[in-house]
Design a protein around this motif. Structure first.
Motif, PDB file in Angstrom:
ATOM      1  N   SER A  67       0.837  -1.204   0.000  1.00 16.57           N
ATOM      2  CA  SER A  67       0.000   0.000   0.000  1.00 16.57           C
ATOM      3  C   SER A  67       0.870   1.251   0.000  1.00 16.57           C
ATOM      4  N   GLN A  68       0.238   2.361  -0.333  1.00 20.98           N
ATOM      5  CA  GLN A  68       0.961   3.631  -0.336  1.00 20.98           C
ATOM      6  C   GLN A  68       1.477   3.949   1.062  1.00 20.98           C
TER       7      GLN A  68
ATOM      8  N   THR B  22      -0.365   1.876  -8.927  1.00 20.97           N
ATOM      9  CA  THR B  22      -1.625   1.450  -9.547  1.00 20.97           C
ATOM     10  C   THR B  22      -2.730   1.528  -8.502  1.00 20.97           C
ATOM     11  N   ARG B  23      -3.943   1.668  -8.961  1.00 24.03           N
ATOM     12  CA  ARG B  23      -5.090   1.671  -8.058  1.00 24.03           C
ATOM     13  C   ARG B  23      -5.662   0.277  -7.975  1.00 24.03           C
ATOM     14  N   ASN B  24      -6.140  -0.079  -6.781  1.00 20.71           N
ATOM     15  CA  ASN B  24      -6.725  -1.387  -6.529  1.00 20.71           C
ATOM     16  C   ASN B  24      -8.096  -1.524  -7.180  1.00 20.71           C
ATOM     17  N   GLY B  25      -8.759  -0.426  -7.450  1.00 17.92           N
ATOM     18  CA  GLY B  25     -10.097  -0.430  -8.048  1.00 17.92           C
ATOM     19  C   GLY B  25     -10.255   0.740  -8.989  1.00 17.92           C
ATOM     20  N   THR B  26     -11.502   0.988  -9.374  1.00 12.03           N
ATOM     21  CA  THR B  26     -11.754   2.070 -10.322  1.00 12.03           C
ATOM     22  C   THR B  26     -12.172   3.366  -9.638  1.00 12.03           C
TER      23      THR B  26
ATOM     24  N   ILE C 224      -4.043   2.823  -3.346  1.00 13.16           N
ATOM     25  CA  ILE C 224      -2.924   2.942  -4.283  1.00 13.16           C
ATOM     26  C   ILE C 224      -1.868   1.922  -3.880  1.00 13.16           C
ATOM     27  N   LEU C 225      -1.418   1.145  -4.845  1.00 16.37           N
ATOM     28  CA  LEU C 225      -0.440   0.085  -4.597  1.00 16.37           C
ATOM     29  C   LEU C 225       0.854   0.334  -5.362  1.00 16.37           C
ATOM     30  N   TYR C 226       1.958  -0.085  -4.755  1.00 13.53           N
ATOM     31  CA  TYR C 226       3.278   0.030  -5.361  1.00 13.53           C
ATOM     32  C   TYR C 226       3.934  -1.345  -5.395  1.00 13.53           C
ATOM     33  N   SER C 227       4.795  -1.547  -6.354  1.00 16.11           N
ATOM     34  CA  SER C 227       5.584  -2.770  -6.416  1.00 16.11           C
ATOM     35  C   SER C 227       6.798  -2.602  -5.507  1.00 16.11           C
TER      36      SER C 227
END
Length: 95
Positions: free
Chosen positions: A37-38, A62-66, A72-75
């Motif tokens: 997560s962010q 990237t966002r987990n949904g629309t 917000i997710l990060y690698s």
């Protein structure tokens, strides 16, 4: 002129590259476990640094949904790659 590194710098560089290799392998084998997560990214790597990396388009959240409020997710592997790259840059360009 060649790059001159102290022994401890070379040791740290090798350790960092091994850690990065393990993170990329884990991302390949378990892609869902690579995403953080962010909040966790800010906690692990520093909020200012993560925001700077996003501004410079070095990492791609990237966002987990629309929805606008979706998580917000990060690698983790991508964040580690940038962190280690900055560290190597300080070794090489320390002149």
């Amino acid at each position: 002129m060649g790059i001159v590194l102290e022994l401890y710098e070379l040791k740290n560089l090798c350790r960092d590259m091994a850690e990065l290799g393990a993170a990329n392998y884990a991302k390949m084998v378990f892609p869902a476990k690579d995403l953080i997560s962010q909040r966790e990214a800010y906690k692990s790597f520093g909020e200012a640094r993560v925001k700077r990396w996003v501004r410079q388009q070095l990492v791609h959240p990237t966002r987990n949904g629309t929805e606008k409020r979706s998580k917000i997710l990060y690698s983790r592997a991508e964040l580690l790659t940038i962190e280690k790259t900055e560290k190597i840059d300080t070794y090489i360009n320390k002149l």
